[in-house]
Motif scaffolding. Structure first.
Motif, PDB file in Angstrom:
ATOM      1  N   SER A  41     -65.708  37.334  17.970  1.00 27.28           N
ATOM      2  CA  SER A  41     -67.061  37.711  18.383  1.00 27.28           C
ATOM      3  C   SER A  41     -68.033  37.595  17.217  1.00 27.28           C
ATOM      4  N   GLN A  42     -67.594  38.008  16.052  1.00 29.47           N
ATOM      5  CA  GLN A  42     -68.462  37.901  14.876  1.00 29.47           C
ATOM      6  C   GLN A  42     -68.729  36.441  14.541  1.00 29.47           C
ATOM      7  N   LEU A  43     -67.736  35.583  14.669  1.00 31.30           N
ATOM      8  CA  LEU A  43     -67.923  34.156  14.434  1.00 31.30           C
ATOM      9  C   LEU A  43     -68.926  33.583  15.431  1.00 31.30           C
ATOM     10  N   ALA A  44     -68.776  33.946  16.690  1.00 32.38           N
ATOM     11  CA  ALA A  44     -69.707  33.471  17.711  1.00 32.38           C
ATOM     12  C   ALA A  44     -71.125  33.941  17.409  1.00 32.38           C
ATOM     13  N   MET A  45     -71.272  35.177  16.993  1.00 30.87           N
ATOM     14  CA  MET A  45     -72.596  35.712  16.663  1.00 30.87           C
ATOM     15  C   MET A  45     -73.201  34.985  15.462  1.00 30.87           C
ATOM     16  N   ARG A  46     -72.370  34.661  14.464  1.00 28.59           N
ATOM     17  CA  ARG A  46     -72.875  33.912  13.304  1.00 28.59           C
ATOM     18  C   ARG A  46     -73.324  32.516  13.718  1.00 28.59           C
ATOM     19  N   CYS A  47     -72.546  31.876  14.600  1.00 30.25           N
ATOM     20  CA  CYS A  47     -72.907  30.536  15.086  1.00 30.25           C
ATOM     21  C   CYS A  47     -74.227  30.570  15.842  1.00 30.25           C
ATOM     22  N   VAL A  48     -74.403  31.558  16.692  1.00 31.69           N
ATOM     23  CA  VAL A  48     -75.653  31.695  17.442  1.00 31.69           C
ATOM     24  C   VAL A  48     -76.813  31.939  16.483  1.00 31.69           C
ATOM     25  N   ALA A  49     -76.603  32.770  15.476  1.00 29.04           N
ATOM     26  CA  ALA A  49     -77.655  33.045  14.500  1.00 29.04           C
ATOM     27  C   ALA A  49     -78.029  31.782  13.722  1.00 29.04           C
ATOM     28  N   GLU A  50     -77.036  30.996  13.320  1.00 33.72           N
ATOM     29  CA  GLU A  50     -77.311  29.748  12.592  1.00 33.72           C
ATOM     30  C   GLU A  50     -78.053  28.749  13.476  1.00 33.72           C
ATOM     31  N   ALA A  51     -77.659  28.667  14.739  1.00 32.42           N
ATOM     32  CA  ALA A  51     -78.352  27.764  15.665  1.00 32.42           C
ATOM     33  C   ALA A  51     -79.799  28.195  15.834  1.00 32.42           C
ATOM     34  N   GLY A  52     -80.022  29.493  15.929  1.00 28.93           N
ATOM     35  CA  GLY A  52     -81.387  30.007  16.033  1.00 28.93           C
ATOM     36  C   GLY A  52     -82.219  29.674  14.813  1.00 28.93           C
ATOM     37  N   LYS A  53     -81.615  29.819  13.632  1.00 28.74           N
ATOM     38  CA  LYS A  53     -82.329  29.482  12.388  1.00 28.74           C
ATOM     39  C   LYS A  53     -82.670  27.998  12.344  1.00 28.74           C
ATOM     40  N   ALA A  54     -81.729  27.159  12.784  1.00 25.44           N
ATOM     41  CA  ALA A  54     -81.967  25.714  12.783  1.00 25.44           C
ATOM     42  C   ALA A  54     -83.110  25.358  13.738  1.00 25.44           C
ATOM     43  N   LEU A  55     -83.164  26.005  14.898  1.00 26.42           N
ATOM     44  CA  LEU A  55     -84.247  25.737  15.848  1.00 26.42           C
ATOM     45  C   LEU A  55     -85.594  26.212  15.308  1.00 26.42           C
ATOM     46  N   VAL A  56     -85.614  27.349  14.642  1.00 23.77           N
ATOM     47  CA  VAL A  56     -86.860  27.839  14.049  1.00 23.77           C
ATOM     48  C   VAL A  56     -87.334  26.864  12.973  1.00 23.77           C
ATOM     49  N   ARG A  57     -86.412  26.384  12.170  1.00 22.23           N
ATOM     50  CA  ARG A  57     -86.757  25.420  11.114  1.00 22.23           C
ATOM     51  C   ARG A  57     -87.230  24.099  11.723  1.00 22.23           C
ATOM     52  N   ALA A  58     -86.587  23.666  12.805  1.00 25.52           N
ATOM     53  CA  ALA A  58     -86.991  22.435  13.486  1.00 25.52           C
ATOM     54  C   ALA A  58     -88.393  22.585  14.078  1.00 25.52           C
ATOM     55  N   GLU A  59     -88.681  23.734  14.627  1.00 25.48           N
ATOM     56  CA  GLU A  59     -90.022  24.001  15.154  1.00 25.48           C
ATOM     57  C   GLU A  59     -91.054  23.933  14.032  1.00 25.48           C
ATOM     58  N   ALA A  60     -90.727  24.500  12.872  1.00 28.03           N
ATOM     59  CA  ALA A  60     -91.634  24.446  11.719  1.00 28.03           C
ATOM     60  C   ALA A  60     -91.865  23.003  11.279  1.00 28.03           C
ATOM     61  N   ALA A  61     -90.816  22.190  11.310  1.00 24.60           N
ATOM     62  CA  ALA A  61     -90.949  20.776  10.949  1.00 24.60           C
ATOM     63  C   ALA A  61     -91.861  20.063  11.949  1.00 24.60           C
ATOM     64  N   PHE A  62     -91.735  20.386  13.217  1.00 19.59           N
ATOM     65  CA  PHE A  62     -92.593  19.804  14.246  1.00 19.59           C
ATOM     66  C   PHE A  62     -94.060  20.114  13.966  1.00 19.59           C
ATOM     67  N   PHE A  63     -94.364  21.366  13.683  1.00 21.72           N
ATOM     68  CA  PHE A  63     -95.759  21.733  13.429  1.00 21.72           C
ATOM     69  C   PHE A  63     -96.266  21.140  12.114  1.00 21.72           C
ATOM     70  N   ALA A  64     -95.376  20.946  11.150  1.00 16.56           N
ATOM     71  CA  ALA A  64     -95.774  20.254   9.922  1.00 16.56           C
ATOM     72  C   ALA A  64     -96.141  18.806  10.242  1.00 16.56           C
ATOM     73  N   LEU A  65     -95.391  18.175  11.137  1.00 12.03           N
ATOM     74  CA  LEU A  65     -95.721  16.814  11.575  1.00 12.03           C
ATOM     75  C   LEU A  65     -97.069  16.782  12.292  1.00 12.03           C
ATOM     76  N   VAL A  66     -97.292  17.742  13.163  1.00 11.72           N
ATOM     77  CA  VAL A  66     -98.562  17.810  13.890  1.00 11.72           C
ATOM     78  C   VAL A  66     -99.732  17.882  12.907  1.00 11.72           C
ATOM     79  N   ASN A  67     -99.540  18.594  11.818  1.00 12.61           N
ATOM     80  CA  ASN A  67    -100.614  18.748  10.838  1.00 12.61           C
ATOM     81  C   ASN A  67    -100.886  17.480  10.038  1.00 12.61           C
ATOM     82  N   VAL A  68     -99.945  16.544   9.951  1.00 12.26           N
ATOM     83  CA  VAL A  68    -100.169  15.356   9.121  1.00 12.26           C
ATOM     84  C   VAL A  68    -100.427  14.075   9.914  1.00 12.26           C
ATOM     85  N   VAL A  69    -100.153  14.044  11.214  1.00 12.81           N
ATOM     86  CA  VAL A  69    -100.268  12.781  11.935  1.00 12.81           C
ATOM     87  C   VAL A  69    -101.701  12.331  12.168  1.00 12.81           C
ATOM     88  N   GLY A  70    -102.627  13.255  12.245  1.00 12.67           N
ATOM     89  CA  GLY A  70    -104.030  12.870  12.421  1.00 12.67           C
ATOM     90  C   GLY A  70    -104.426  12.666  13.868  1.00 12.67           C
TER      91      GLY A  70
END
Length: 188
Positions: A41-70
């Protein structure tokens, strides 16, 4: 256990209109060397937490792209690969020069998911932004998806051209009027 069986029999036979609460616990038999249910269960929770962090980071990358594309109409495409997985996401953006930006939410989530997949160790991937020019030829620029930094790293115009050439796989080469541009560094 006999109290439990008796309770079930009485309840099913309608001899006991209001069933009593009887606490029971079942724990699987642990094999030697197997992880405990709590460990799993702890392993599953860590995996879910890491996936959540990756999605948050991916969202940040998306908005960084939006800011530079013009200003303009842009198609953002992300392709990521790993030995056991591949992902593709694409989203169209419309920027009108004001603070307004529009896109389809489901497409954006698919795009973020593809980027997040590239943040998994041993993954490779790229984001390509194609800008449709109203008065000029279309242009493209690209970023590599870096799993170690969990961010997008800019490609040079030559790297983008070479990527298009390799992607053509023997078909006619890259589009003659397409402009290959160097990508901007994205702020974290």
């Amino acid at each position: 256990m006999s109290e439990y069986i008796n309770h079930v029999r009485l309840t099913l036979d309608s001899h006991e209109p209001q069933p009593r609460t009887i606490e029971m616990r079942w724990a699987p038999v642990q094999e030697e060397g197997a992880a405990s249910a709590t460990g799993a269960s702890q392993l599953a929770m860590r995996c879910v937490a890491e996936a959540g962090k990756a999605l948050v980071r991916a969202e940040a990358a998306f908005f960084a792209l939006v800011n530079v594309v013009g200003t303009g109409e842009h198609t953002l495409t992300c392709t990521t690969h790993r030995a056991d997985w591949s992902g593709v996401g694409s989203v169209r953006l419309f920027l009108d020069g004001s603070d307004r930006v529009s896109w389809e939410e489901a497409d954006a989530v698919s795009f973020w998911t593809a980027i997040a997949g590239g943040f998994v160790p041993d993954s490779v991937g790229a984001v390509i932004v194609r800008t449709t020019g109203a008065e000029s030829a279309d242009s493209v620029r690209a970023w590599t998806v870096d799993a170690a930094q969990r961010w997008l790293l800019p490609c040079s115009a030559e790297q983008v051209h070479e990527g298009y050439r390799q992607a053509s796989r023997g078909e006619p080469g890259p589009e003659p009027d397409l402009i290959y541009r160097a990508a901007e560094s994205l702020p974290f």
